[in-house]
Scaffold this active site. Structure first.
Site, PDB file in Angstrom:
ATOM      1  N   GLU A 161       0.860  -1.182   0.000  1.00 40.46           N
ATOM      2  CA  GLU A 161       0.000   0.000   0.000  1.00 40.46           C
ATOM      3  C   GLU A 161       0.893   1.228   0.000  1.00 40.46           C
ATOM      4  OE1 GLU A 161      -2.994   0.109   3.074  1.00 40.46           O
ATOM      5  OE2 GLU A 161      -2.883   2.298   3.232  1.00 40.46           O
ATOM      6  N   GLU A 166      -2.749  11.080   3.708  1.00 43.57           N
ATOM      7  CA  GLU A 166      -3.762  10.723   4.702  1.00 43.57           C
ATOM      8  C   GLU A 166      -3.867  11.866   5.694  1.00 43.57           C
ATOM      9  OE1 GLU A 166      -4.730   6.421   5.993  1.00 43.57           O
ATOM     10  OE2 GLU A 166      -2.545   6.512   5.823  1.00 43.57           O
TER      11      GLU A 166
END
Length: 286
Positions: A161, A166
């Site tokens: 990932e 974020e």
């Protein structure tokens, strides 16, 4: 006298020739191409992009939806839908909206857009200009997952990932960039990543970038690198599964193990992530 001059000239010439030969001999290695380490760069124009210069639902030739209310492995509180109320293009931007409303088994709706099968990439420069939602309980992300399951247990985190951006609303001015693999992930407390303080994440557009080569992954905001993960010589797929196609994901989660650590403020909804463009520049080798 003439003989002396001639001898001197011959001696001088011999010294010069010898010095030149020595210099050339020393210089020779620089004329040999350096061993096979390639130089990586990115093409000047995108090979895949969405400028969102249209109106309506996101372009179905480029985007699909992950749908569902199952918590997504993080105990999230939203139901991801394909409704235009949760994802639409208007005024030159993609707008993903998290809404406080009953939806599926949850009490919030949102959207998770994916390029899988329509935009899958191995290496490249990924550039997304976006403005983030604001408020406790929001958890927007711009990230990438492997498009196939070729390593390990055929799922997360074995196939990797890449988190280009974020953000959790309870820590408003902090931006995060991370990678996750079988060897390096937050579940076993070996996560690789970094964070940086950036003012105005929800008031202004910022450019979120990932530069991915066979040697390293670098995360940037507004052109400033704040996290680099380098491939070491000893790494195998548990450390570096980043040699297969990945796809892009754009979403707003609500609550969850991280986003909901300090609860959810229902008074803030609806909340939007606006995306001006998504551009992918292919890797070139020089």
């Amino acid at each position: 006298m003439r003989a002396t001059i001639t001898s001197f000239n011959r001696l001088t010439a011999a010294i010069c020739i010898n010095a030149l030969s020595t210099a050339v001999g020393c210089a020779q290695p620089s004329t040999i191409p350096k061993a096979d380490k390639p130089h990586y760069a990115f093409a000047p124009t995108p090979s895949w992009q969405d400028e969102f210069n249209y109106t309506g639902k996101p372009d179905p030739a480029k985007w699909s939806y992950d749908l569902g209310d199952r918590g997504w492995g993080n105990n999230e509180l939203e139901n991801y839908t394909d409704k235009i109320e949760n994802a639409k293009v208007e005024h030159g931007n993609l707008v993903i909206t998290a809404i406080k409303e009953p939806s599926g088994k949850q009490q919030y709706s949102s959207t998770r857009l994916v390029s899988k099968g329509k935009g899958d990439f191995t290496y490249g420069k990924f550039e997304i200009r976006a403005k983030l939602p604001k408020g406790r309980g929001t958890w927007p992300a711009i990230w990438m997952l492997a498009s196939g399951n070729e390593y390990g247990n055929k799922g997360w985190p074995d196939n990797g990932e890449i988190d280009i951006m974020e953000h959790v609303g309870f820590d408003q001015d902090r931006l995060h960039g991370n990678i996750h693999t079988k060897a390096f992930n937050h579940a076993i407390k070996t996560n690789k990543g970094n964070n940086v303080v950036v003012k105005g994440l929800s008031e202004d557009f910022h450019v979120y970038t990932c530069e991915w080569t066979p040697e390293a992954i670098t995360i940037l905001v507004d052109g400033n690198a704040y996290f680099t993960f380098k491939k070491e010589a000893a790494y195998q797929w548990p450390e570096w599964p980043f040699d297969k196609p990945f796809h892009l994901i754009l979403n707003i989660a609500v609550g969850g193990n991280w986003g909901g650590q300090k609860g959810v403020d229902d008074s803030i909804f609806p909340q939007k992530m606006e995306v001006d463009y998504v551009r992918v520049y292919p890797l070139v080798t020089k």
